[in-house]
Scaffold this motif. Sequence first.
Motif, mmCIF file in Angstrom:
data_model
loop_
_atom_site.group_PDB
_atom_site.id
_atom_site.type_symbol
_atom_site.label_atom_id
_atom_site.label_comp_id
_atom_site.label_asym_id
_atom_site.label_seq_id
_atom_site.Cartn_x
_atom_site.Cartn_y
_atom_site.Cartn_z
ATOM 1 N N LEU A 1 95.327 46.333 68.696
ATOM 2 C CA LEU A 1 94.804 46.628 67.201
ATOM 3 C C LEU A 1 95.900 47.353 66.300
ATOM 4 N N CYS A 2 95.836 46.810 65.111
ATOM 5 C CA CYS A 2 96.880 47.344 64.026
ATOM 6 C C CYS A 2 96.000 48.135 63.239
ATOM 7 N N ILE A 3 96.186 49.539 62.857
ATOM 8 C CA ILE A 3 95.455 50.129 61.979
ATOM 9 C C ILE A 3 96.245 50.491 60.807
ATOM 10 N N THR A 4 95.724 50.001 59.488
ATOM 11 C CA THR A 4 96.554 50.141 58.382
ATOM 12 C C THR A 4 96.119 51.318 57.664
ATOM 13 N N GLU A 5 96.915 51.586 56.803
ATOM 14 C CA GLU A 5 96.952 52.716 55.690
ATOM 15 C C GLU A 5 95.436 52.559 55.010
#
Length: 494
Positions: A42-46
């Motif tokens: 999982l990538c959490i973006t700004e």
Amino acid sequence: MKKTAGKISLILFFFVLSCVPAFAGGSQDEAETVALNNEWILCITEFDASSLPEDKRAVSEVFLRRLVSAVKTVSYRIRVSPEFAYYEDYAWSQARTAAAKALAAKQEERARLLYQGQPGWQYRQALKQRDAEIAKLQETLAEKEAEKPLINQEPAFALFSANNSGTFPAAPASGGEYRFCQTQKCDAFLTGEVQDFYGRYYVTLRLYVVYADSFVYEGDVIFSADDIESAVDEIAGRLTAVLAGSKPAAIAINAQPDDTLILINRTFAGRGTVEPMEIPQGTKTVAFSLEGYSPQTVETELVSGELTEISVTLAPQVYSDVSITVPEKTGTSVSVYQGAMYVGEAPLTIRLPLNQLDYINVYTKDGQEGEAVYSSPMIPDEIRTLSLKTKTPYPAGEKRVNKARYMYYWAWGGTWLTGIAAWLTYGIYTGMNSAMPFTASPEFYAQTNGAYYVSLGAVVLTGLAVIYEGYQMARYLFTATEKATPIVETEISK
């Protein structure tokens, strides 16, 4: 006897040596198949906090970092059937592609042997070797095509490496979500927005997953700076359940007639019948529609581990008639448009569903036009008449509206200036008039009398400015709304 024993020992020695490769080959054939895709990233973006004042944006960063800490508690993910099928098909396609490329490369290598100028015996030997390798690669390709690879049903959950160090990439633009996940080599990304909500903070989260190529989860929470911890706990509890892939919900739908179009959260699900299918838990909106029938919408809450069944029967659409006429243009060609669609020449009758708002506009050959918003009848088969009036359209309105607004602002400013002038001059006059009993100077009397007339003139000028402002305001409102479509009542046809 000694010679015989030596021969037997030698034979046994060579027999054992010949069996070793056979046993080794058997151990390779019986090796267990290794599962693929053992990690779900999982990538959490700004988060977008651009609408917040500068002094409040720090709260957004604090919320994001605490949310990351909560997400790290997820250790593995349970894949639902559509997700498992996606990764299985993807891995299968990759395996077949790799095997096909290896075979094509070896076949090309065989073809190049002819141009390497080797001696005949060496060429035949190399050709025989390549043919054997090609045959083996063909077998490998056939095996890959015949059997799908094993995919891990419960991969380990992991955060994007940059997130662990406190770095959050910018969220992708709309339409670039799938490409973003490919570039970052992740299976999903979480994005969010932080807004001001009457002095509090309003956070919305959206989770995009590659296997569905869409956002499968949306959540929100409202909090103040003092209760940020409880807000994170609240929304993280719902989010981690989705990330962990906790036992999915299921839905089954039956709609009549059989051709009824079924959409779940605006995504096509089927026609008529949707067999029980796994779907993430949460609130879902199911829409049913079919030409000739009244559409329906059902909102339901899907619970993890439970099957929700929905049955809907659409009612046939009931119609009524509206007669469109342009009395002042009788005998003249008048084109009628329902919305943007041409429907014929007036007078004509349009058949519409009951109690439905509609938009109609007409155009004449001499450049006049008319338009109206109206409601269709509420009683089946009732015929109503809509009479439209036409007029020459006003010229392009943007410049006229801007000019009218400009003149109104000037009139409004003039009213304020004259009002202030009237207030000042009246104050001067009343002050001088109050001092009259204490002086007998004719000059002061003349000045007081002059101040009276100046004050009176300022009051009159203020009154005129108010009237002029009222005129300009009415002109501005008229100009700004002159092209607004009127809402009209239809009449019962006799």
